[in-house]
Design an enzyme around this catalytic site. Structure first.
Site, PDB file in Angstrom:
ATOM      1  N   ASP A 112      -5.657  -4.357  -6.938  1.00 51.67           N
ATOM      2  CA  ASP A 112      -5.204  -5.735  -7.019  1.00 51.67           C
ATOM      3  C   ASP A 112      -6.218  -6.773  -6.542  1.00 51.67           C
ATOM      4  O   ASP A 112      -5.879  -7.945  -6.368  1.00 51.67           O
ATOM      5  CB  ASP A 112      -3.852  -5.919  -6.311  1.00 51.67           C
ATOM      6  CG  ASP A 112      -3.802  -5.295  -4.934  1.00 51.67           C
ATOM      7  OD1 ASP A 112      -4.848  -4.836  -4.447  1.00 51.67           O
ATOM      8  OD2 ASP A 112      -2.695  -5.257  -4.340  1.00 51.67           O
ATOM      9  N   ASP A 161       0.812  -1.214   0.000  1.00 58.51           N
ATOM     10  CA  ASP A 161       0.000   0.000   0.000  1.00 58.51           C
ATOM     11  C   ASP A 161       0.842   1.259   0.000  1.00 58.51           C
ATOM     12  O   ASP A 161       0.458   2.275  -0.590  1.00 58.51           O
ATOM     13  CB  ASP A 161      -0.913   0.032   1.226  1.00 58.51           C
ATOM     14  CG  ASP A 161      -1.962  -1.053   1.224  1.00 58.51           C
ATOM     15  OD1 ASP A 161      -2.031  -1.830   0.249  1.00 58.51           O
ATOM     16  OD2 ASP A 161      -2.718  -1.139   2.218  1.00 58.51           O
ATOM     17  N   CYS A 213      -0.883  -7.841  -1.121  1.00 60.40           N
ATOM     18  CA  CYS A 213      -0.868  -6.692  -0.206  1.00 60.40           C
ATOM     19  C   CYS A 213       0.185  -6.847   0.888  1.00 60.40           C
ATOM     20  O   CYS A 213       0.823  -5.872   1.294  1.00 60.40           O
ATOM     21  CB  CYS A 213      -2.236  -6.533   0.450  1.00 60.40           C
ATOM     22  SG  CYS A 213      -3.535  -5.925  -0.627  1.00 60.40           S
ATOM     23  N   HIS A 265      -7.620   0.247  -4.126  1.00 61.23           N
ATOM     24  CA  HIS A 265      -6.620  -0.745  -4.479  1.00 61.23           C
ATOM     25  C   HIS A 265      -7.114  -1.637  -5.622  1.00 61.23           C
ATOM     26  O   HIS A 265      -8.181  -2.230  -5.554  1.00 61.23           O
ATOM     27  CB  HIS A 265      -6.185  -1.572  -3.271  1.00 61.23           C
ATOM     28  CG  HIS A 265      -5.639  -0.718  -2.168  1.00 61.23           C
ATOM     29  ND1 HIS A 265      -5.447  -1.176  -0.889  1.00 61.23           N
ATOM     30  CD2 HIS A 265      -5.228   0.587  -2.158  1.00 61.23           C
ATOM     31  CE1 HIS A 265      -4.948  -0.198  -0.141  1.00 61.23           C
ATOM     32  NE2 HIS A 265      -4.813   0.886  -0.900  1.00 61.23           N
ATOM     33  N   ASP A 270      -2.157   5.572  -3.080  1.00 59.46           N
ATOM     34  CA  ASP A 270      -1.597   4.350  -2.513  1.00 59.46           C
ATOM     35  C   ASP A 270      -0.956   3.562  -3.642  1.00 59.46           C
ATOM     36  O   ASP A 270      -1.499   3.485  -4.751  1.00 59.46           O
ATOM     37  CB  ASP A 270      -2.687   3.493  -1.867  1.00 59.46           C
ATOM     38  CG  ASP A 270      -3.062   3.952  -0.471  1.00 59.46           C
ATOM     39  OD1 ASP A 270      -2.647   5.064  -0.076  1.00 59.46           O
ATOM     40  OD2 ASP A 270      -3.793   3.211   0.213  1.00 59.46           O
TER      41      ASP A 270
END
Length: 371
Positions: free
Chosen positions: A256, A127, A356, A254, A205
Site C-alpha cells: 500500500d 498488517d 496502515c 506491504h 501480512d
C-alpha cells in the site's frame, strides 16, 4: 446435536437488539461506516532479527540493535498517540464508528519451543487483519515480535463473530530458523529479488494485499511467501481472483505504498516502484504519486518517505491525507478528489500512515468486479 450458526448478541448486549453482521467490506473505497484505529501504547523496539535488516532503512539498524526491547522515545509515542486520537475524532465527526484495540504489555518477554521475543505495538491493524466481505482473517506474520499482536484485537473479533462475522486464523507458523534465509544479503545492482522468508511454512501480512471487489491484488515480500499466497488463494476459493505482481522494490514489504486504488477506475502508483503498470489496470486512470516532501530530519524507523501514498478513502470522493503533504493534496484535487487533511507525520515514524493505522470493518457496498 444441531448447531445454530446464526448470530447471537455478545455478552452485555441489549436483548432487544436485532443481531446484524457488523463486518462487510469489499474494497478500498465504498463509503466507510466502521473502522478499527490502532494504538501506540507501550511501543517497543523489537529484538534484532534478520527480517528487520531486510526492510528497515540502513541508517536505523544500529538504533534497533542498541535499543532492542526498550521503549520508543516517549515524546514521539505521545505525539503519535495524539495524532491517532485526532484521526479517531475526525472519523467519528464524519459519521464513522471507530473501535480501538486493547493495550498489550509489549515489553513482556515470551518464549516458544524455539525462540524468545518481546512485542512491538498494536499500531497497524492493516498488517495483521485481512477483512474480505463478512470475514476477518488473522494473518500469520513472519516477525517474531508480532507473534501475539492479534490478541490486542481479540475482544473486538469475538464481538464481531458473535454478531455474525466469519472469523478465520491462518496456520500459526512456528517461525523456526528454517523459516528464514539465514544467508540473506542485500542484492547487488542488477541481481534478482531475494526474499528473507523461505517456504518452510505459510506467512503473510494483510498489508501485502489490496481489495478491488472480486479481485485481490498482492505481492510476495520479505514477510509474505508463496506458501502464504497459496494458502490464502485456496482459503478464499473461487469467489475471489488473486493476482500477484512483482515491482521494482528492493525491500518489498506491504503493497500500500506501491499501489493504492482510491476509487473505481482510479489507481495511485509509486512512479519509482511501478515503471510499468500491470495490464490488469489498462482501463484505469493512473495517478503517479508526487515526490514525498517529508524533511530528511524526520525519523522514519520502518519505512521510506513513500509512506505518503498510504492513504485512506472515506468514499469514492473523499481521501484522508497528511496535512503537510501539499503536493499530494494538489494531485488529489487535480484528479477530482476531496482531500480530508489530518496531522499524522509523527505516526509515520512507526512505519505507516492512514491505511496502515486502520482496518475498515464495514463499508456500504456490494461485492462486484471492476476489471
Amino acid at each position: 446435536m444441531k448447531i445454530d450458526p446464526s448470530p447471537v448478541p455478545y455478552p452485555g448486549a441489549s436483548p432487544s437488539c436485532e443481531p446484524a453482521n457488523p463486518v462487510m467490506s469489499h474494497n478500498e473505497w465504498d463509503p466507510l461506516e466502521e473502522v478499527i484505529v490502532g494504538i501506540v501504547d507501550d511501543a517497543t523496539f523489537p529484538p534484532w532479527h534478520l527480517t528487520l535488516s531486510a526492510v528497515l532503512p540502513a541508517q536505523h539498524h544500529g538504533t534497533f540493535r542498541d535499543r532492542a526491547g526498550r521503549p520508543f522515545p516517549l515524546e514521539l509515542v505521545e505525539a503519535a498517540r495524539r495524532e491517532l486520537d485526532g484521526l479517531a475524532r475526525l472519523l467519528e465527526a464524519e459519521g464513522v464508528t471507530v473501535r480501538r484495540p486493547e493495550p498489550l504489555p509489549q515489553r513482556r518477554g515470551y518464549t516458544t519451543l524455539d525462540w524468545t521475543s518481546t512485542g512491538m505495538y498494536a499500531a497497524m491493524p492493516r498488517d495483521v487483519l485481512l477483512v474480505l466481505g463478512d470475514q476477518i482473517i488473522e494473518c500469520p506474520t513472519a516477525w517474531r515480535s508480532r507473534y501475539y499482536e492479534t490478541l490486542a484485537y481479540r475482544p473486538l473479533i469475538k464481538e464481531y463473530f458473535r454478531n455474525g462475522a466469519r472469523w478465520s486464523t491462518a496456520p500459526k507458523p512456528e517461525l523456526k530458523d528454517e523459516q528464514y534465509d539465514l544467508d540473506w544479503a542485500e542484492p547487488g545492482a542488477g541481481e534478482p529479488q531475494r526474499l528473507v522468508v523461505t517456504e518452510f511454512e505459510p506467512t503473510f501480512d494483510a498489508a501485502d494485499f489490496i481489495r478491488c471487489g472480486r479481485d485481490i491484488i498482492g505481492q510476495k515480500s520479505h514477510v509474505t511467501n508463496e506458501f502464504g499466497v497459496q494458502w490464502l488463494a485456496r482459503h478464499l476459493g473461487e469467489e475471489y481472483r488473486l493476482h500477484i505482481f512483482e515491482f521494482a522494490d528492493a525491500h518489498p514489504m506491504h503493497i500500500d505504498a506501491t499501489l493504492m486504488p482510491l476509487a473505481p477506475g482510479k489507481l495511485l502508483v509509486n512512479p519509482e516502484r511501478v515503471p510499468q503498470v500491470p495490464e490488469l489496470f489498462k482501463d484505469w486512470e493512473i495517478i503517479p504519486a508526487p515526490q514525498p516532501v517529508m524533511p530528511d530530519s524526520h525519523p522514519l524507523y520502518f519505512t521510506s518517505k513513500w509512506i505518503n501514498m498510504n492513504l485512506l478513502s472515506l468514499d469514492e470522493n473523499r481521501v484522508l491525507v497528511e496535512r503537510q503533504d501539499e503536493p499530494m493534496i494538489s494531485v488529489l484535487k487535480k484528479h477530482g478528489f476531496t482531500p480530508v487533511k489530518c496531522d499524522f507525520r509523527h505516526f509515520n515514524s512507526f512505519g505507516g500512515s492512514f491505511h496502515c493505522a486502520t482496518v475498515d470493518v464495514r463499508r456500504r457496498g456490494s461485492l462486484q468486479s471492476y476489471f
